[in-house]
Design an enzyme around this catalytic site. Structure first.
Site, PDB file in Angstrom:
ATOM      1  N   ASP A  36       0.824  -1.208   0.000  1.00 19.10           N
ATOM      2  CA  ASP A  36       0.000   0.000   0.000  1.00 19.10           C
ATOM      3  C   ASP A  36       0.860   1.261   0.000  1.00 19.10           C
ATOM      4  OD1 ASP A  36      -2.621  -0.891  -0.125  1.00 19.10           O
ATOM      5  OD2 ASP A  36      -2.832  -1.099   2.036  1.00 19.10           O
ATOM      6  N   TYR A  37       1.775   1.330   0.939  1.00 27.55           N
ATOM      7  CA  TYR A  37       2.591   2.543   1.062  1.00 27.55           C
ATOM      8  C   TYR A  37       3.475   2.752  -0.160  1.00 27.55           C
ATOM      9  CZ  TYR A  37       1.287   3.513   5.897  1.00 27.55           C
ATOM     10  OH  TYR A  37       0.589   3.843   7.026  1.00 27.55           O
TER      11      TYR A  37
END
Length: 787
Positions: free
Chosen positions: A557-558
């Site tokens: 995600d990041y």
């Protein structure tokens, strides 16, 4: 077709992972990247990953310790647009190669400094080791474990995060240079790169509630490496193989209870707050009940059952299996490269798509000094960058490299929301457009603050034609739209690229999702841990014969958010030169590969990967975590010559007398020698050991967890935390500006918005009258501002 960075000249004067991968991202989008190495080569030469991190570049050798080598660097810097360097500030000053030195001859130079620990603070001078940075930035100290304490991470995710952050910062600085005519110095430390992967966890406030602490505690209910949420975790099937089930909301949990033939669980008051709100005292019991049911059938059967019920799930694969995965192949993320040293290799492909100006792998990593004569004879590297007139920003004085840029944020969750937050930190005006019920991750409270700072909030009924027209009206004057809908949703809403490009032909449209927007997995729901499971990350951390491990950090995600921010900034820069907008995209699948790219290279004779473990302390007795009297430190001794000094500093010189250095640095991380070192370290506090080992020249660092970051003197010295006053949460401390721009400093504009907080403000700016806004509110097209 031109590439995004065509004509941009980049010097990569860095080693290891962070700087070289940042330069790689620029190279494969068209920049001419020259890798400058000392005569002995990059310290990562000899590692398989070197051949991924440094492909698509030309190689030059220059010894900065010599007059000739320094002059070669200065000569190249006079012609460069960008220089990426990771030497410590005192070393740059000693060599006369600081930004100020080089900018005096090339004012247009963008000097991207990637110092491991930042320019200031008590740890600034530590040796450049990825794992020491991971100890200091909280990544290893926050990983869930069964016995408590930090965990050694087999993938240096913080260094990849730094690379993505640096590539985005360089792109933003290039865009700013088109307006100011000047270069500038950037600082992106490895510490900041790690914090960029923790923005939703690094939140402190009196009213802030947390889902999990990650506080190095031995609590199997809250810090379980299989996953602390009973129905959002790893399970082992009847055939011994593992899968991840991601019931992230009550609907998915209800479906799971039914397919397990346990509808009674839905009526059990102990689990009424499932999935996220189950009290810790009931989590292990529910996880055990689900595990017992999963253990009755083989994995493939469960995957079929769960997918038919539309319950998010994924198998746990190895890295080798993932490289041959049909979705990876479909997306072009598996490429074959003929390497001059390794022969035929299979590597990760280009992880970010510029659909109007596509990038490509441009060749294998160079041999040491392979292109020295060629580059020094290249006329392009003999002239300075063309002078750029200062045009000024649309908003007058620039505050942030993206000042004047307008962004419409249609995202939710992490991978979507964090990208526009980064653009806001760079000075863009970001409007977060939500459905009337709001971003699903508003329920996470603290995390939402860490993924949505700096934005204004607008709540709209997007399924209504009038709501869509409002968004179209905003898009007419916007520069960027960011979305992370599941494939097909944007088109159904009339918010897809083709529709919005007709509204605004210069638009940069940015997309991120789990699996891309086509291919065999396009209909599958996708969340970070599902990609962790498929990509081999969980299996590698667990190690052969052990259960897999769920990374506490939402790596995919990041990384997806950071990669998309890089793509947006790069596309804005390209638009300045071409006038054309374009669609840019990435996926969590691509990011899982990039964040393990040093391991996603396969060739005949490749050495085996280091083993993992659920509670892995390190790679050897002299390269691992140790508990001290009041905390933990990470010892990083790899050179046999340093063993006698370490033994003496520990007050145990007899250890060196009885064990040669080569044997000591190769001793297992849990064995007789490690036990002796454990006993020694336990006797004194961390600060005492740091002082003693620093004096002896032994690589070491304290291990921080998330809670310790806020008051740590080194984090504070590098100005990496910030404070906000939030109308709902009160005083909130969170990560601050992680990239330092010397000429166009970023800005902390505001805390995360309440739902619909800026409805009237934004719509007035779009030209609506108060009467029109009142009518939209009365009709339910816009929501009432949440207070």
């Amino acid at each position: 077709m031109p590439s995004v960075f065509e004509g941009v000249r980049v010097i990569d004067w860095s080693q290891g992972i962070a700087g070289p991968v940042a330069a790689l991202l620029l190279a494969e989008q068209g920049a001419d990247v020259v890798k400058v190495e000392p005569p002995g080569g990059d310290r990562a030469r000899g590692l398989p990953g070197f051949h991924v991190w440094n492909r698509s570049k030309r190689g030059v050798t220059a010894d900065p310790a010599s007059d000739g080598g320094r002059e070669t660097l200065r000569r190249l810097a006079r012609a460069a647009d960008v220089l990426v360097a990771d030497a410590a500030p005192p070393e740059l000053a000693r060599l006369g190669l600081t930004y100020e030195d080089l900018a005096a001859e090339n004012p247009a130079l963008i000097f991207c400094h990637v110092p491991p620990y930042g320019s200031r603070g008590p740890h600034a001078g530590r040796p450049p080791l990825d794992d020491l940075a991971a100890a200091l930035n909280g990544l290893m100290g926050t990983q869930w474990s069964t016995r408590g304490g930090p965990v050694y991470l087999v993938s240096p995710i913080g260094s990849y995060g730094t690379a993505l952050l640096a590539a985005g910062a360089v792109s933003a600085a290039l865009y700013a240079r088109e307006h100011t005519g000047r270069g500038q110095r950037l600082e992106v430390s490895w510490i900041a790169g790690g914090l960029a992967l923790e923005t939703g966890a690094a939140i402190r406030g009196a009213s802030v509630q947390r889902v999990s602490s990650g506080a190095m505690a031995a609590d199997p209910a809250t810090n379980n490496p299989l996953g602390p949420v009973p129905v959002y975790r790893l399970f082992q099937a009847a055939d011994g193989r593992w899968l991840f089930i991601a019931c992230g909301n009550a609907t998915f949990w209800s479906r799971l209870a039914l397919v397990l033939d346990r509808p009674d669980l839905l009526a059990d008051p102990r689990y009424a707050a499932a999935p996220w709100g189950i009290p810790p005292e009931h989590r292990l019991e529910l996880a055990g009940l689900v595990q017992a049911a999963i253990a009755t059938r083989p994995r493939e059967e469960w995957l079929r059952i769960l997918e038919e019920a539309d319950i998010p799930c994924a198998p746990v694969l190895t890295r080798a299996e993932f490289m041959e995965d049909p979705q990876v192949r479909h997306l072009g993320l598996r490429v074959e490269v003929e390497d001059p040293e390794l022969g035929h290799t299979v590597q990760v492909g280009v992880p970010v798509e510029f659909r109007g100006m596509p990038g490509a792998v441009r060749g294998p990593a160079p041999r040491l000094g392979q292109h020295t004569a060629e580059v020094l004879a290249d006329p392009a590297w003999a002239r300075p960058p063309a002078a750029l007139p200062a045009r000024g920003g649309r908003d007058g004085d620039r505050c942030g490299p993206l000042a004047g840029v307008r962004v419409i944020d249609l995202t939710s969750y992490i991978a979507g929301s964090l990208c526009p937050m980064m653009l806001a930190d760079y000075g863009a005006d970001v409007v977060k457009v939500e459905f009337l019920e709001g971003d699903a991750f508003r329920s996470f409270g603290y995390g939402f603050l860490g993924w949505n700072r700096g934005k204004r909030g607008l709540a709209v009924q997007l399924k209504h034609p009038k709501g869509r027209e409002l968004v179209h009206r905003l898009v007419r004057d916007a520069d960027v739209v960011v979305e992370n809908y599941r494939p097909g949703v944007a088109r159904r809403l009339g918010l897809d690229y083709e529709t919005l490009r007709a509204v605004n032909p210069r638009l940069i449209y940015a997309s991120v999702n789990a699996y891309g927007d086509s291919g065999p997995y396009v209909e599958k729901p996708g969340f970070d841990p599902l990609i962790q499971a498929r990509s081999g990350l969980m299996a590698a951390q667990g190690g052969p014969g052990n259960p897999p491990v769920y990374y506490t950090c939402a790596v995919c995600d990041y990384a997806g958010a950071q990669a998309l921010a890089f793509a947006v900034c790069a596309a804005l820069y390209a638009r300045e030169r071409t006038g054309a907008g374009q669609h840019v995209a990435t996926s969590l699948t691509a990011m899982a590969l990039l964040a393990q790219s040093g391991d996603f290279i396969f060739y005949e004779g490749k050495p085996p990967e280091p083993p993992g473990g659920p509670d892995l302390l390190g790679r050897s007795a002299t390269y691992r975590h140790y508990r001290c009297a009041d905390g933990w430190l990470f010892l990083a001794l790899t050179e046999p010559d340093g063993w006698p000094a370490l033994a003496a500093a520990l007050g145990r010189p007899e250890l060196a007398a009885g064990c040669p250095g080569r044997e000591a640095v190769a001793a297992p991380a849990e064995g007789p020698l490690a036990a002796a070192l454990e006993q020694a370290f336990a006797a004194e506090p961390v600060a005492a050991w740091l002082e003693r080992l620093d004096r002896a020249g032994i690589p070491v660092a304290p291990v921080l967890n998330i809670a310790a970051l806020f008051d740590d003197p080194h984090i504070r010295a590098n100005d990496l935390m910030a404070e906000h006053q939030h109308p709902l949460w009160g005083t909130v401390h969170q990560t601050g500006l992680l990239v330092k721009f010397s000429e166009t400093p970023g800005v902390l504009q505001r805390p995360a918005p309440l739902l619909g907080q800026h409805n009237r403000e934004v719509l007035r700016e779009a030209g609506l009258s108060e009467e029109e806004i009142d009518a939209l509110a009365a009709e339910g097209i816009i929501g009432s501002a949440q207070r």
